[in-house]
Design an enzyme around this catalytic site. Structure first.
Site, short mmCIF file in Angstrom:
data_model
loop_
_atom_site.label_atom_id
_atom_site.label_comp_id
_atom_site.label_asym_id
_atom_site.label_seq_id
_atom_site.Cartn_x
_atom_site.Cartn_y
_atom_site.Cartn_z
N ASN A 62 48.08 -50.52 -17.22
CA ASN A 62 46.80 -50.73 -17.90
C ASN A 62 46.87 -51.96 -18.81
OD1 ASN A 62 48.55 -48.99 -19.40
ND2 ASN A 62 46.87 -48.35 -20.72
N GLU A 64 44.74 -53.65 -21.78
CA GLU A 64 43.62 -53.47 -22.73
C GLU A 64 43.18 -54.81 -23.30
OE1 GLU A 64 44.90 -50.39 -25.45
OE2 GLU A 64 44.76 -48.87 -23.86
N TYR A 68 37.03 -53.81 -26.09
CA TYR A 68 37.53 -52.64 -25.35
C TYR A 68 37.11 -52.53 -23.88
CZ TYR A 68 39.25 -50.78 -29.85
OH TYR A 68 39.90 -50.59 -31.03
N CYS A 73 42.24 -50.12 -16.16
CA CYS A 73 43.25 -49.07 -15.94
C CYS A 73 44.33 -49.56 -14.97
CB CYS A 73 42.60 -47.84 -15.31
SG CYS A 73 41.37 -47.04 -16.31
N GLU A 75 45.56 -48.08 -12.39
CA GLU A 75 45.27 -47.82 -10.97
C GLU A 75 44.48 -48.97 -10.34
OE1 GLU A 75 44.90 -45.82 -13.53
OE2 GLU A 75 45.05 -43.70 -13.00
N CYS A 112 40.51 -41.97 -13.93
CA CYS A 112 39.13 -41.92 -14.40
C CYS A 112 38.16 -42.10 -13.22
CB CYS A 112 38.89 -43.02 -15.45
SG CYS A 112 38.71 -44.67 -14.75
#
Ligand code: THU
Length: 160
Positions: A62, A64, A68, A73, A75, A112
């Site tokens: 991930n 960041e 935000y 992510c 994946e 997610c």
């Protein structure tokens, strides 16, 4: 009106030794790559390792961002990279591990909704179910096919 039920099937293990060597190796790759996560805000590190049909393993973490929503992510980082580098090679398996509070998480963290949609696109594109291994210290979950995580899904079928 009729009640309709959707069922999902998954396998659960309590120890990594219950997995075969190929899957153990992939889980370990997802654990190893965690150190590369850029997660200064959530401190929740996620590693994803993807095994392609040609035997190559692609990893991602991930990433960041101070703005935000601009982060991504693990994946999707891994899957987009795999599809960018090997656009014609189907994905066989994806392993995911998360690390928080100085340890691997106890219960596995499923991807997610946005990641599910992206993983489903690859599954649909290559017409081949992707095996997903979610690692947790107390429990490992194995799901045969991303479509199981999105029973009501939007795919390219609607655009034909
Ligand atoms: N995250 C992932 O990388 N994968 C998931 O499946 C869930 C959440 C990341 C996004 C963010 O950097 C951090 O974990 C906390 O949500």
């Amino acid at each position: 009106m009729q009640k309709v039920e959707y069922k999902i099937n998954l396998f659960e293990a309590t120890s990594i030794e219950e997995l075969d060597n190929e899957d153990i190796n992939l889980v370990e790759k997802s654990q190893k790559v965690l150190k590369n996560a850029y997660a200064p805000y959530s401190k929740f590190r996620v590693g994803a390792a993807i095994l392609l049909d040609n035997g190559k393993i692609i990893t991602g973490t991930n990433q960041e961002n101070s703005a935000y929503p601009s982060g991504l992510c693990a994946e999707r980082v891994a899957m987009f990279y795999a599809n960018s580098q090997y656009p014609n090679v189907p994905v066989k398996t994806i392993a995911i591990t998360a690390f928080f509070n100085n340890d691997y998480i106890a219960k596995p963290a499923p991807p997610c909704g946005s990641c599910r949609q992206v993983l489903l696109e690859t599954e649909t594109r290559f017409k081949k179910p992707i095996k997903m291994i979610l690692f947790g210290k107390e429990k490992i979950q194995i799901i045969e096919g991303i479509h199981q995580l999105l029973p009501l899904n939007f795919t390219d079928d609607f655009l034909k």
